[in-house]
Scaffold this motif. Structure first.
Motif, PDB file in Angstrom:
ATOM      1  N   VAL A  13    -101.330 -40.501  49.190  1.00  0.00           N
ATOM      2  CA  VAL A  13    -100.258 -39.504  49.322  1.00  0.00           C
ATOM      3  C   VAL A  13     -98.994 -40.446  47.610  1.00  0.00           C
ATOM      4  N   CYS A  14     -98.072 -39.443  47.555  1.00  0.00           N
ATOM      5  CA  CYS A  14     -97.735 -38.839  46.404  1.00  0.00           C
ATOM      6  C   CYS A  14     -96.454 -39.192  46.010  1.00  0.00           C
ATOM      7  N   SER A  15     -96.304 -39.766  45.729  1.00  0.00           N
ATOM      8  CA  SER A  15     -94.823 -40.337  45.286  1.00  0.00           C
ATOM      9  C   SER A  15     -94.180 -40.334  43.819  1.00  0.00           C
TER      10      SER A  15
ATOM     11  N   SER B  82     -97.430 -48.635  50.717  1.00  0.00           N
ATOM     12  CA  SER B  82     -96.455 -46.661  50.875  1.00  0.00           C
ATOM     13  C   SER B  82     -95.628 -47.052  52.037  1.00  0.00           C
TER      14      SER B  82
ATOM     15  N   GLU C 194     -99.749 -49.552  56.256  1.00  0.00           N
ATOM     16  CA  GLU C 194     -98.982 -49.307  55.485  1.00  0.00           C
ATOM     17  C   GLU C 194     -97.746 -49.607  54.528  1.00  0.00           C
TER      18      GLU C 194
END
Length: 137
Positions: free
Chosen positions: A45-47, A135, A132
């Motif tokens: 997951v990119c942030s 992320s 989780e």
């Protein structure tokens, strides 16, 4: 010219970042450690920097405490300014549940700030609710 960190300087810098931001869950000092163009990829997951700040605020809402083990692995490539870490995070949620998550993180530094981070997380006690944590948004 951007100042490059040596291995021990990078270790001190990263320990400070973990102390202030991860353990302290303090989003107010993020700009001290990260460049505005920061990118993080956690478990695919990119942030960006704004999303990372939101992640820290969410951790503060969900968690009672965060403790980080000493780094079990620390490899620093001085010419590339990259640090690879392996460590365990002990978390306690505000509901009293506890869990451990193992993380492997690769940081790309730009001067005395973090440019990018690539992270893989794995809950050690197989509790899905702790998957989780790395992320949470």
């Amino acid at each position: 010219m951007i100042r490059q960190l040596n291995k021990s300087e990078a270790m001190i810098f990263l320990n400070g970042m973990y102390r202030d931001i991860v353990i302290g869950m303090d989003d107010t000092c993020i700009d001290q450690y990260f460049v505005p163009e920061y990118v993080q990829v956690t478990d695919g997951v990119c942030s960006d920097l704004a999303e990372f700040k939101h992640h820290i605020r969410m951790l503060r809402q969900e968690l009672q405490s965060v403790q980080i083990s000493p780094f079990t692995h620390y490899v620093y490539d001085e010419p590339l300014q990259t640090a690879t870490l392996r460590y365990t995070v002990d978390v306690e949620k505000k509901n009293g549940k506890r869990g451990q998550v193992e993380l492997i993180a690769i940081f790309e530094l730009q001067g005395e700030k973090i440019l990018r981070c690539y992270e893989l997380s794995c809950p050690l006690d197989q509790k899905a609710e702790f998957k989780e944590i790395a992320s949470l948004s």
